[in-house]
Every structure is written in C-alpha cells, then in structure tokens.
Design an enzyme around this catalytic site. Structure first.
Site, PDB file in Angstrom:
ATOM      1  N   SER A  76       0.792  -1.234   0.000  1.00  0.00           N
ATOM      2  CA  SER A  76       0.000   0.000   0.000  1.00  0.00           C
ATOM      3  C   SER A  76       0.822   1.280   0.000  1.00  0.00           C
ATOM      4  CB  SER A  76      -0.969   0.007   1.185  1.00  0.00           C
ATOM      5  OG  SER A  76      -2.078  -0.824   0.910  1.00  0.00           O
ATOM      6  N   LYS A 216       2.539   6.784   4.782  1.00  0.00           N
ATOM      7  CA  LYS A 216       1.683   5.681   4.326  1.00  0.00           C
ATOM      8  C   LYS A 216       2.320   4.377   4.762  1.00  0.00           C
ATOM      9  CE  LYS A 216      -2.089   4.486   2.249  1.00  0.00           C
ATOM     10  NZ  LYS A 216      -2.296   3.531   3.363  1.00  0.00           N
ATOM     11  N   THR A 217       1.511   3.517   5.349  1.00  0.00           N
ATOM     12  CA  THR A 217       1.968   2.178   5.704  1.00  0.00           C
ATOM     13  C   THR A 217       1.709   1.219   4.545  1.00  0.00           C
ATOM     14  OG1 THR A 217      -0.170   1.718   6.734  1.00  0.00           O
ATOM     15  CG2 THR A 217       1.617   2.482   8.179  1.00  0.00           C
ATOM     16  N   GLY A 218       2.337   0.062   4.639  1.00  0.00           N
ATOM     17  CA  GLY A 218       2.109  -1.000   3.669  1.00  0.00           C
ATOM     18  C   GLY A 218       2.347  -2.351   4.308  1.00  0.00           C
TER      19      GLY A 218
END
Length: 285
Positions: A76, A216-218
């Site tokens: 993501s 933003k995390t992923g």
C-alpha cells in the site's frame, strides 16, 4: 556521516549501506541510535531497513546494511504514486469521488462500505485502487514509474494490472523509497501542481505545534512468503533544536503478520524523536 553530504542521495545511501562496521565514530553512533529505536519496538535490526534523510543538508541516518538497497513489493505504500497519477491523469474526478462497495466482505471492516477516494487512500482500500489503477493505464503507469525512479518500475503482464503492487513484480528498496519521497516533497517529479496539491493533504497523519507527520503504511502478505511491513513518508519540524524536513522509509519482516503492524509507525516515530525530528513523546504526542 557528514562526509556524505555532498554526494547525491542514492550515492550517499549506497556508500553508507556498504560502510558497515568499523567506520567513523559518528555514523556508528547514529546507526546504534536507529537500531535502538527499532529494538525498543520489538523489531530486529538485522531483518529490517530504516533510512531517514534530512533534506536541508542531506544528512542520512541508517540501519539495515545491505538490506537498505534490497527491493520488496511496496504494497500500500504504492498508493502514493498511484494517487499522484490518478489525479495527474484524471483517473478520478477528485478526492471526493464516490465508489460503491460491491458487497463482498473483506478482512478490513473499513473496506466493506461505500467510500470516497480520500477515504480509500487513508484506509488502504484495495478494491478502490483496483478500480482506479486500470483507469490510469499500463502505458502511463510504466512511463511514470520509470520517470519517478520508482524501484524496478515493473507492472508485469496485463493480467497483473490489479495485483502487481500487492504480489509483484513491482519492487522497491528503502533507499529508492526515500529518493522518490524526496522528489515528492521537493516537487521535482514530472507532475502538475494539481497532483501535488490533491495528494499531499491525504498523507497527513498527525500535526502539532511546529511539526507535522505525513506517511503511508504498507503490508505485503503473499502465501508461502515472509510478510513485509512498510512505513514511508516525512516529518516537518519547524521548532526545537533540529528543524527541517525528514524523509523516512522503513521496511521490516513481519513473521507475526498483521499483529506486528503497529510496530512500523511506532519505530519510525521513536527514531524521529531520537534525532529531534519530532517533539518528545510527552509533548502532545
């Protein structure tokens, strides 16, 4: 580490990644500081990579050795370039464009309802991006990733158009994430002002007196492979002893799966606080 300041970003990171112990006292101390932040949140420094870059003087803090240059599926975190391109290519009408849930229950509760594009970014709603990314088009995606220097830029065969950032072949390193984000913050990517102005506000995670955090995390989760967690973004600090803009990129093995997800942001914030990029934890955090 100050010896690296005159080098371009990628060269500096490459040199620093190869400069494992022994070396100058200051880089060793700064590496230890980063590793301490990771360990405090339960992350193994040998199974993770962390890059922090202060844009004003290109001072770099690192942990991870050769892994800093190792590429992983972005998951993501790819929503950052995808969102920029969605606005640039008019693949969405704006942050408020509504998407109707198809009724299929997914494992994240927040995905199981109608939502607008801004909400989909913040919730990492995969099915919304699986609608939007094909609208951008394979040719535009491939050209943009090459121009952005976004990892290997590989979007795969046509039948991968809704999966390539989740399962591969798209892959990017922590060093490359930091380089891409540096260009985003400096607005030197080949994009219109409108793409920046629509995307950057969606990335804001927290704000206080004299500071702001964007990111933003992923989470890459593929059967029979190690789960990989990401947290990328930047912190802006206008007060305190170390004002500046600090770009960061973390990836880490997640053998415990989603249960380890909170460690990503917690570790980066701890590392940022340790170098003055965010205020101490007792000052409104």
């Amino acid at each position: 580490m100050r010896r690296l300041l005159a080098l371009p970003l990628m060269a500096a990171l490459s040199v620093a990644a190869c400069a494992s112990l022994p070396g100058p006292a200051k880089p060793i101390a700064e590496m230890a500081l980063m590793e301490s932040a990771l360990k405090a949140e339960g992350i193994d420094p040998s199974k993770s990579a962390l890059v922090i870059l202060r844009l004003e003087d290109e001072h770099v803090w690192l942990s991870g050795g050769a892994r800093i240059q190792e590429r992983f599926t972005p998951a993501s975190t790819s929503k950052i370039p995808h969102t920029l391109l969605a606005f640039e290519q008019s693949a969405v009408t704006g942050p408020g464009e509504r998407f109707t849930w198809d009724g299929e229950k997914r494992f994240v509760d927040g995905w199981n309802e109608d939502q607008d594009f801004a909400t989909a970014f913040r919730r990492s709603t995969v099915w919304v991006y699986q609608i939007v990314v094909p609208r951008i088009g394979a040719e535009n995606l491939a050209a943009a990733f090459a121009a952005f220097g976004y990892g290997n830029g590989d979007i795969g065969a046509p039948d991968r158009i809704t999966r390539y950032w989740l399962e591969g072949p798209l892959a990017i390193s922590a060093a490359e994430q930091a380089a891409f984000l540096s260009r985003l913050v400096r607005r030197t990517l080949p994009l219109s002002a409108g793409a920046y102005e629509a995307t950057i506000p969606l990335m804001e995670l927290a704000r206080g007196d004299g500071w702001a955090l964007y990111g933003k995390t992923g989470w890459k989760s593929v059967a029979d492979q190690m789960d990989i967690g990401w947290f990328v973004g930047w912190a802006e600090q206008t007060t305190g002893d170390s004002p500046g803009t600090y770009v960061f990129a973390l990836n880490m093995d997640m053998p415990g799966g989603m249960a380890e997800a909170p460690k990503r942001r917690a570790a980066v914030e701890r590392a940022l606080r340790s170098i003055g990029a965010l205020p101490p934890d007792d000052q409104g955090r």
